[in-house]
Design an enzyme around this catalytic site. Sequence first.
Site, PDB file in Angstrom:
ATOM      1  CG  MET A  77      -1.305 -20.614  16.762  1.00  0.00           C
ATOM      2  SD  MET A  77      -0.298 -19.256  17.331  1.00  0.00           S
ATOM      3  CE  MET A  77       0.643 -20.025  18.606  1.00  0.00           C
ATOM      4  CB  SER A 132       3.003 -27.452  25.045  1.00  0.00           C
ATOM      5  OG  SER A 132       3.521 -26.291  24.432  1.00  0.00           O
ATOM      6  CG  HIS A 136      -3.529 -29.216  18.441  1.00  0.00           C
ATOM      7  ND1 HIS A 136      -2.171 -29.374  18.532  1.00  0.00           N
ATOM      8  CD2 HIS A 136      -3.775 -27.902  18.681  1.00  0.00           C
ATOM      9  CE1 HIS A 136      -1.601 -28.221  18.792  1.00  0.00           C
ATOM     10  NE2 HIS A 136      -2.548 -27.296  18.896  1.00  0.00           N
TER      11      HIS A 136
HETATM   12  O1  PAF Z   1      -4.233 -21.394  21.297  1.00  0.00           O
HETATM   13  C1  PAF Z   1      -3.755 -21.154  20.173  1.00  0.00           C
HETATM   14  O2  PAF Z   1      -3.163 -22.022  19.519  1.00  0.00           O
HETATM   15  C2  PAF Z   1      -3.884 -19.758  19.588  1.00  0.00           C
HETATM   16  O3  PAF Z   1      -3.798 -18.790  20.567  1.00  0.00           O
HETATM   17  C3  PAF Z   1      -5.176 -19.569  18.758  1.00  0.00           C
HETATM   18  C4  PAF Z   1      -6.413 -19.722  19.621  1.00  0.00           C
HETATM   19  C5  PAF Z   1      -5.202 -20.606  17.635  1.00  0.00           C
HETATM   20  C6  PAF Z   1      -5.192 -18.181  18.139  1.00  0.00           C
HETATM   21  O4  PAF Z   1      -4.116 -17.983  17.304  1.00  0.00           O
END
Ligand code: PAF
Length: 286
Positions: free
Chosen positions: A29, A191, A36
């Site tokens: 997101m 986060s 990430h």
């Molecule tokens: O974990 C996330 O960031 C979201 O739930 C995802 C998997 C991208 C789905 O929108």
Amino acid sequence: MLLNTVENVKNNILEWKKQGYTIGLVPTMGALHAGHLSLIKKAKETCDKVVVSVFVNPIQFGPSEDYDKYPRTLDADTKLCDSEGVDIVFAPSAEEMYGKGQRLSNDTLTYVCPPFFYVNKLCGKTRTGHFDGVCTVVLKLFNIVQPDKAFFGQKDAQQVVIIRKMVNDLNVPIEIIQCPIVREDSGLALSSRNKYLSDDGKKDALVLSKILNNVKLCYKKGITDISSLKETAYAFLTDKHDLEYLEFVDKNTLDDKIKADDSTIVLIACRVEGVRLIDNLYLGEC
Ligand code: PAF
């Protein structure tokens, strides 16, 4: 390459498939951080081509949740992806994903509904409909990108179990790879929502990892009784912490545990300064 439309992504995918490339998808997101980045690096290591999706998915947020204020940092995210050699950043609008003028409700839109047993606990207990929204968007992304592998973080452990269940139940031919939680030196799990915390809030937020580490320490010393483990955990809480849950479940099925054992995952959700934070730890091997 930043792409905003399904059609443009599909055209590239078609070309890659013709060339026989393996494709990795990292669904996000946005507001990308080192957590990430670890998913992107893993995808780069194991796939020929990597797509990162950046989409704040409206249908996984409840009406009183933080959809509007969720951090959106597409320029920085794209730069980071470029520097990591990501092939496509797919950043669609909500209209592109769900259709122009589409009412975002399961009265009018097809949703994927994961089984009640998996969603009626942990985060799903207070976030009604959240995992329907997650599974719906993830399946759409899978259909658009047609990856060989998709990469998710262990921090959202319930999400990964539910996505694995969906993939298994619906015969989706994609391998789900779970990557370990990335933490600050302090122990705080990374986060995008940590951005909402003040410096003091970040210190108070350490209670999540402290509780989990202490539970594991007690378990390693031989304590398997869950009430006793919870009791020691509660001693860490102060009036700065609003505990939502501390649960002991099977790492694959999310079944409640009667006694802690090596197949247990301990999950916690706690609000600090009104920010809902989650974390988890496996008592045995992942
Ligand atoms: O974990 C996330 O960031 C979201 O739930 C995802 C998997 C991208 C789905 O929108």
